[in-house]
Design a protein around this motif. Structure first.
Motif, mmCIF file in Angstrom:
data_model
loop_
_atom_site.group_PDB
_atom_site.id
_atom_site.type_symbol
_atom_site.label_atom_id
_atom_site.label_comp_id
_atom_site.label_asym_id
_atom_site.label_seq_id
_atom_site.Cartn_x
_atom_site.Cartn_y
_atom_site.Cartn_z
ATOM 1 N N LEU A 246 53.455 -37.195 57.536
ATOM 2 C CA LEU A 246 54.221 -36.585 58.500
ATOM 3 C C LEU A 246 53.853 -34.990 58.591
ATOM 4 N N SER A 247 53.580 -34.614 57.135
ATOM 5 C CA SER A 247 52.820 -33.281 57.039
ATOM 6 C C SER A 247 52.081 -33.034 55.697
ATOM 7 N N ALA A 248 50.945 -32.445 55.717
ATOM 8 C CA ALA A 248 50.045 -32.535 54.564
ATOM 9 C C ALA A 248 49.551 -30.769 54.615
ATOM 10 N N ASP A 249 50.236 -29.953 54.473
ATOM 11 C CA ASP A 249 49.828 -28.513 54.281
ATOM 12 C C ASP A 249 50.498 -27.708 53.300
ATOM 13 N N ALA A 250 49.932 -26.500 53.121
ATOM 14 C CA ALA A 250 50.623 -25.703 52.247
ATOM 15 C C ALA A 250 51.931 -25.206 52.489
ATOM 16 N N GLN A 251 52.454 -25.046 53.787
ATOM 17 C CA GLN A 251 53.559 -24.698 54.276
ATOM 18 C C GLN A 251 54.609 -25.765 53.991
ATOM 19 N N HIS A 252 54.277 -26.985 54.742
ATOM 20 C CA HIS A 252 55.395 -28.309 54.461
ATOM 21 C C HIS A 252 55.242 -29.250 53.379
ATOM 22 N N GLY A 253 54.096 -29.026 52.546
ATOM 23 C CA GLY A 253 53.904 -29.978 51.603
ATOM 24 C C GLY A 253 53.500 -31.258 52.111
ATOM 25 N N VAL A 254 53.419 -32.350 51.114
ATOM 26 C CA VAL A 254 53.152 -33.732 51.688
ATOM 27 C C VAL A 254 54.535 -34.388 51.913
ATOM 28 N N VAL A 255 54.594 -34.664 53.162
ATOM 29 C CA VAL A 255 55.842 -35.288 53.619
ATOM 30 C C VAL A 255 55.394 -36.876 54.044
ATOM 31 N N ILE A 256 56.119 -37.886 53.571
ATOM 32 C CA ILE A 256 55.787 -39.214 53.974
ATOM 33 C C ILE A 256 57.002 -39.686 54.445
ATOM 34 N N ALA A 257 56.957 -40.601 55.646
ATOM 35 C CA ALA A 257 57.948 -41.457 56.123
ATOM 36 C C ALA A 257 58.145 -42.443 55.271
ATOM 37 N N CYS A 258 59.566 -42.793 55.225
ATOM 38 C CA CYS A 258 60.010 -44.156 54.681
ATOM 39 C C CYS A 258 60.868 -45.047 55.642
ATOM 40 N N GLY A 259 61.148 -45.946 54.934
ATOM 41 C CA GLY A 259 61.841 -46.888 55.939
ATOM 42 C C GLY A 259 63.426 -46.207 56.308
ATOM 43 N N GLU A 260 63.896 -45.353 55.477
ATOM 44 C CA GLU A 260 65.107 -44.477 56.111
ATOM 45 C C GLU A 260 64.868 -43.131 55.381
ATOM 46 N N GLY A 261 64.501 -42.131 56.329
ATOM 47 C CA GLY A 261 64.512 -40.805 55.866
ATOM 48 C C GLY A 261 62.893 -40.679 55.381
ATOM 49 N N ALA A 262 62.464 -39.625 54.813
ATOM 50 C CA ALA A 262 61.448 -39.171 54.147
ATOM 51 C C ALA A 262 61.105 -38.526 52.939
ATOM 52 N N LEU A 263 60.284 -38.341 52.261
ATOM 53 C CA LEU A 263 60.021 -38.179 50.774
ATOM 54 C C LEU A 263 59.057 -36.979 50.736
ATOM 55 N N ARG A 264 59.259 -35.726 50.396
ATOM 56 C CA ARG A 264 58.341 -34.680 49.849
ATOM 57 C C ARG A 264 57.844 -34.940 48.556
ATOM 58 N N LEU A 265 56.415 -35.264 48.515
ATOM 59 C CA LEU A 265 55.541 -35.318 47.236
ATOM 60 C C LEU A 265 55.157 -33.968 46.812
ATOM 61 N N THR A 266 55.901 -33.638 45.615
ATOM 62 C CA THR A 266 55.582 -32.338 45.105
ATOM 63 C C THR A 266 54.462 -32.229 44.019
ATOM 64 N N GLU A 267 54.139 -33.288 43.079
ATOM 65 C CA GLU A 267 53.103 -33.488 42.326
ATOM 66 C C GLU A 267 52.492 -34.715 42.418
ATOM 67 N N LEU A 268 51.245 -34.501 42.383
ATOM 68 C CA LEU A 268 50.268 -35.558 42.402
ATOM 69 C C LEU A 268 49.141 -35.717 41.856
ATOM 70 N N GLN A 269 48.575 -37.070 41.529
ATOM 71 C CA GLN A 269 47.179 -36.982 40.746
ATOM 72 C C GLN A 269 46.311 -38.113 41.451
#
Length: 316
Positions: A269-292
């Protein structure tokens, strides 16, 4: 009071250190055999063995304690360990995350006390810390219990509770419970010395089983509710590390938080410095804050995006 100690990972090493620093005599330490670890897969001693050897304690590493094992080497090592324990002058065995089954022949030599990282009878089994976070439990704790042949079925001697915070991972909660377990086992043995350690049977209601964590569980299904995935990300940190696939590339997800939003499950849903990485889920969404990414370092989302842009992509 003379204590034989049986344990393997860092959780157990914290308890061993607490007993040693409290002045208990420890004539023997049991721990699992050295295992290959690291990129070079060199044999590495357990955290318990490292502490024991650094402080002059005798260490034994039998492959098994079951003398009825069909494997001749395991059966022989078990017999040798049994003879060593049977002939040893000690008062109690303390067990913490040892990783080997203690048969009746071992339990009958001297009293055996276990440090278990849950509020029994909830989460008997191998992964109580992971499962408590995954299930959304509001609290957990440590139970000092007497050992019997059943899986974590013995009577309870001491129990203390710890709140599970929204920011807790298995790693952070492990460290809290390890410190608590070290303090509690010292308290339990002091009470035992004074004849004041009482044991009560576990309730028959509320029994749950904490199955061992498998690497197969690490892959997140974004068709599930965001809240469940958020708990799994925390439960699988540091092992095995939650992950999602992006164009066939396995991306580790080390930390996340709930976020507003909706869309096709797995959609970025978003992937930028302002909103972070937001992923749509079956219900609601998840903001990923640390990845590798494979071969990379764990990075905050803003840094991760500099080398792994996600705009227009999705997780599967």
């Amino acid at each position: 009071m003379k204590v034989v100690f049986a344990g393997t990972p860092e959780f157990a090493a914290v308890a061993l250190r607490a007993l040693h620093e409290a002045g208990f005599e420890i004539p023997l330490v049991l721990t699992q055999p050295d295992r290959p670890a690291g990129r070079g897969m060199q044999l590495q001693a357990s955290a318990v063995k490292q502490y024991a050897l650094a402080h002059g304690m005798e260490v034994a590493q039998p492959l098994s304690l079951r003398m009825d094992s069909k494997d001749p080497q395991r059966a022989e090592e078990a017999r040798a360990a049994h003879e060593r324990l049977a002939g040893l002058d000690y008062d109690v065995m303390v067990v913490a995350a040892y990783g080997l089954i203690l048969p009746r022949s071992t339990l009958d030599i001297r009293p055996c006390i276990n440090i278990h990282g849950s509020l029994l009878p909830r989460w008997r089994g191998a992964a109580p810390i992971h499962r408590a976070i995954e299930a959304g439990d509001l609290e957990t704790g440590v139970t000092i219990m007497g050992m019997e042949e059943g899986l974590d079925t013995g009577p309870m001697m001491l129990i203390e509770r710890v709140a599970i915070d929204d920011g807790d991972t298995t790693g952070s909660l492990h460290d809290k419970l390890a410190q608590l377990g070290g303090r509690m086992i010292v308290e339990a043995l002091r009470k035992m010395e004074q004849g004041q350690l009482e044991a009560v049977p576990q309730p028959e209601q509320g029994v749950t089983y904490a199955a061992k964590i498998s690497k197969e569980e690490a892959k997140l299904d974004f068709g599930l509710p965001a809240e469940l995935l958020w708990r799994r990300v925390r439960a699988f940190n540091p092992f095995p590390g939650a992950q999602g696939l992006v164009n066939g590339v396995a991306v580790k997800i080390w930390n996340a938080e709930l976020a507003p939003g909706s869309g096709t499950p797995g959609q970025v849903l978003s992937a930028d410095a302002q909103h972070g990485v937001v992923i749509a889920c079956g219900e609601g969404a998840l903001r990923l804050t640390e990845l590798q990414k494979p071969g990379g370092k764990r990075l905050p989302a803003s840094e991760f995006l500099k080398s792994f842009p996600l705009v227009g992509l999705g997780f599967s």
